[in-house]
Design a protein around this motif. Sequence first.
Motif, mmCIF file in Angstrom:
data_model
loop_
_atom_site.group_PDB
_atom_site.id
_atom_site.type_symbol
_atom_site.label_atom_id
_atom_site.label_comp_id
_atom_site.label_asym_id
_atom_site.label_seq_id
_atom_site.Cartn_x
_atom_site.Cartn_y
_atom_site.Cartn_z
ATOM 1 N N TRP A 113 56.090 66.113 -16.777
ATOM 2 C CA TRP A 113 56.393 65.971 -15.344
ATOM 3 C C TRP A 113 57.560 65.033 -15.098
ATOM 4 O O TRP A 113 58.327 65.205 -14.151
ATOM 5 N N ASN A 114 57.686 64.014 -15.941
ATOM 6 C CA ASN A 114 58.853 63.130 -15.807
ATOM 7 C C ASN A 114 60.144 63.916 -16.012
ATOM 8 O O ASN A 114 61.148 63.663 -15.343
ATOM 9 N N LEU A 115 60.096 64.875 -16.927
ATOM 10 C CA LEU A 115 61.293 65.684 -17.188
ATOM 11 C C LEU A 115 61.549 66.642 -16.023
ATOM 12 O O LEU A 115 62.686 66.780 -15.561
ATOM 13 N N VAL A 116 60.493 67.276 -15.556
ATOM 14 C CA VAL A 116 60.667 68.245 -14.460
ATOM 15 C C VAL A 116 61.166 67.541 -13.196
ATOM 16 O O VAL A 116 62.062 68.035 -12.507
ATOM 17 N N LEU A 117 60.620 66.376 -12.917
ATOM 18 C CA LEU A 117 61.000 65.660 -11.689
ATOM 19 C C LEU A 117 62.189 64.723 -11.902
ATOM 20 O O LEU A 117 62.583 63.992 -10.990
ATOM 21 N N SER A 118 62.745 64.750 -13.125
ATOM 22 C CA SER A 118 63.890 63.890 -13.469
ATOM 23 C C SER A 118 63.608 62.433 -13.127
ATOM 24 O O SER A 118 64.477 61.719 -12.624
ATOM 25 N N ASN A 119 62.410 61.991 -13.398
ATOM 26 C CA ASN A 119 62.013 60.636 -13.032
ATOM 27 C C ASN A 119 62.621 59.557 -13.913
ATOM 28 O O ASN A 119 62.754 58.418 -13.480
ATOM 29 N N SER A 120 62.958 59.919 -15.146
ATOM 30 C CA SER A 120 63.305 58.853 -16.078
ATOM 31 C C SER A 120 64.805 58.626 -16.226
ATOM 32 O O SER A 120 65.215 57.659 -16.844
ATOM 33 N N ARG A 121 65.613 59.505 -15.640
ATOM 34 C CA ARG A 121 67.047 59.361 -15.868
ATOM 35 C C ARG A 121 67.572 58.013 -15.379
ATOM 36 O O ARG A 121 68.347 57.358 -16.076
ATOM 37 N N ALA A 122 67.120 57.601 -14.212
ATOM 38 C CA ALA A 122 67.605 56.343 -13.655
ATOM 39 C C ALA A 122 67.260 55.169 -14.557
ATOM 40 O O ALA A 122 68.093 54.289 -14.797
ATOM 41 N N SER A 123 66.038 55.188 -15.102
ATOM 42 C CA SER A 123 65.629 54.049 -15.937
ATOM 43 C C SER A 123 66.333 54.072 -17.296
ATOM 44 O O SER A 123 66.440 53.042 -17.958
ATOM 45 N N LEU A 124 66.797 55.246 -17.718
ATOM 46 C CA LEU A 124 67.468 55.342 -19.020
ATOM 47 C C LEU A 124 68.978 55.133 -18.910
ATOM 48 O O LEU A 124 69.657 54.940 -19.914
ATOM 49 N N HIS A 125 69.466 55.173 -17.680
ATOM 50 C CA HIS A 125 70.909 55.174 -17.444
ATOM 51 C C HIS A 125 71.631 53.996 -18.097
ATOM 52 O O HIS A 125 72.634 54.183 -18.791
ATOM 53 N N ASP A 126 71.121 52.789 -17.880
ATOM 54 C CA ASP A 126 71.824 51.609 -18.391
ATOM 55 C C ASP A 126 71.881 51.605 -19.921
ATOM 56 O O ASP A 126 72.906 51.242 -20.507
ATOM 57 N N ARG A 127 70.776 52.030 -20.528
ATOM 58 C CA ARG A 127 70.765 52.087 -22.000
ATOM 59 C C ARG A 127 71.797 53.094 -22.496
ATOM 60 O O ARG A 127 72.484 52.861 -23.499
ATOM 61 N N ILE A 128 71.901 54.208 -21.787
ATOM 62 C CA ILE A 128 72.874 55.238 -22.195
ATOM 63 C C ILE A 128 74.293 54.690 -22.070
ATOM 64 O O ILE A 128 75.111 54.825 -22.981
#
Lengths: 362, 245
Positions: free
Chosen positions: B111-126
Amino acid sequence: MSPIIKKASLFKKILYRQAGVIPIVEILLLILLIIIPFFVGDFLTIIITRMLILALLAISFELCWGYSGIMTFGQGLFFGMGGYAVALFANKADFVQLWGVIPIGLIVGMCASFLIAWLLLLGKRPPELIFIALGTLTFSYAAERLVAGWYWVGGGNGMSIFEYLRIGSFEVEPGRLFYYIVATILLLVYLTSRFLVRSQFGLVLAGARQNEKRLAFLGYKVQKFKAIVFCFAGAIAGLGGGLYAHHEGFIGPGNVGIGISTMAVLYALFGGAGSLIGPIIGVLAIESISFTLSDIDAVRGYWPIILGVILLVVVTFKQDGLLGFVVTQRERIGSFGILKATESKPSETSQHLKNEKNDSPS
Amino acid sequence: MIPLLEAKHISKYFGVLKALDGVSISVQENTFHGLIGPNGSGKSTLLKVIAGDHYPDEGNLTFNGNDVTNHTPELRAQNGLNLKFQITAIFPELSVYDNILLSLQSSESFWNLVLSNSRASLHDRIMDTLERFKLVDRAGSLASELSHGLQQWLEIAMAVIRKPKLLLLDEPTGGMSPEERRATGELLLPIKKDCTLIIVEHDLEWIKDICDNLTVLDQGKVLDDGTVKHIESSQKVKEVYTSRV
């Protein structure tokens, strides 16, 4: 260049790329979708409604092939099964309510696709592309033969539905109201599919399409992702079949097998695989050309040959389809996930930089 | 001390060809371990057996205390074992940013993938990783548009950002200029405190500079192994390298 400026320029690039031609095409088609029944007669409205139903089939194929790399000839099977299911409900149980037809089509399509996904996709070893293609082709062929020889579902004559679709006690005849019901469903399916393929889930599908093995080495259970999208697409095809059966008042072996599955492939290739709007354009173009050619007396005897040549020319020489004339490959690929408020947007970052500049002693 | 990875008596056949013949290696945590040897000695095959691309015909493999001999690649990856392929295996039709995101988000829920929930939290690491690997200016470019050297860095970045327990690098400097090779070494050294590395490499000078231990393979067998100093002075290794390399 400071890291903040770098981040700002990166997001400008990404955002500018997102604002491309596809949204313009989408808006134009949406406007056309809304206004067209007011400019054409009932007959053409019925023809266009059929195209919109076939667009559901095209989207279901596109989700599998263009987005996930699953070469399927099974979408016609799910489409036909959805159609047969609602026809059976109509003929055997006198059930023609719209609120029931939609879930019946969706569930039958999803269950049928799950069964095939379980057999073809979820084996111990990842299946080859050709295995999926031939497997789904075989299922489609077998289903076509099965319904053609099964008297209970009408055999070779198919099944007619003698009652109109209903909302409560109100009958929905093919025409403007039916058109808007189908158009609304298509819009909802399109938006849901668009949301899915542009999400982080869609990113996994894009990865699966390009390098399945690499994706497995990143820890993804690739076949499960593929099975999920296959079932989702199967549900859409089943829904399309259910609407088709009620709209045409008929479903037959020709709507189940290889023929219609192949048409789904052609719609996507002709319009432009790799986008959701491309296959819809493909349906509109192919069906419009067929309709126009079949109506011209001079070519009435051999219009399918002309259509075949047109399809061959486009599919062979314009591999990114009609949409490829206006949309670049980069735009088609796009980016994934949603830009959230917590991420640094260019405007915010620029403002932050301005503030920093104003605060700092010069 | 229990090793992070232990391969015992690994044999692998391809038809009649015995690519690995009873190979045993042991890799301690937070060390860089090099696999060297002439062409066809079985280095890449051993790496693929460790990653799960090939399953051994004999022997067993223990990773982090668990027997992973029959684990699938995705299960091994989920447990912290990552491979960078010999031939660059990135996603050419995705942007550089999305390649990294794809690598990083693999442990997210459905569900995190479907709702794109984690992109924001991963952004800085990326973004930090892109900066570290000098890819930040190319973040929006398609991966296929990068030079060969940058594609290699992108694939290493995709592996490093996941903070794997064990990272397997198959010829990470293949096709790079001397300057790029040096820079690659500099990029890898800081990860030593968090990660264990097994590197297959032809460039002996480069691998000696960054590795703590080396295993030398020849014709599918371990010829010698030990510290870099030990291998440098090994007569057996000298004979193989002077006669065939």
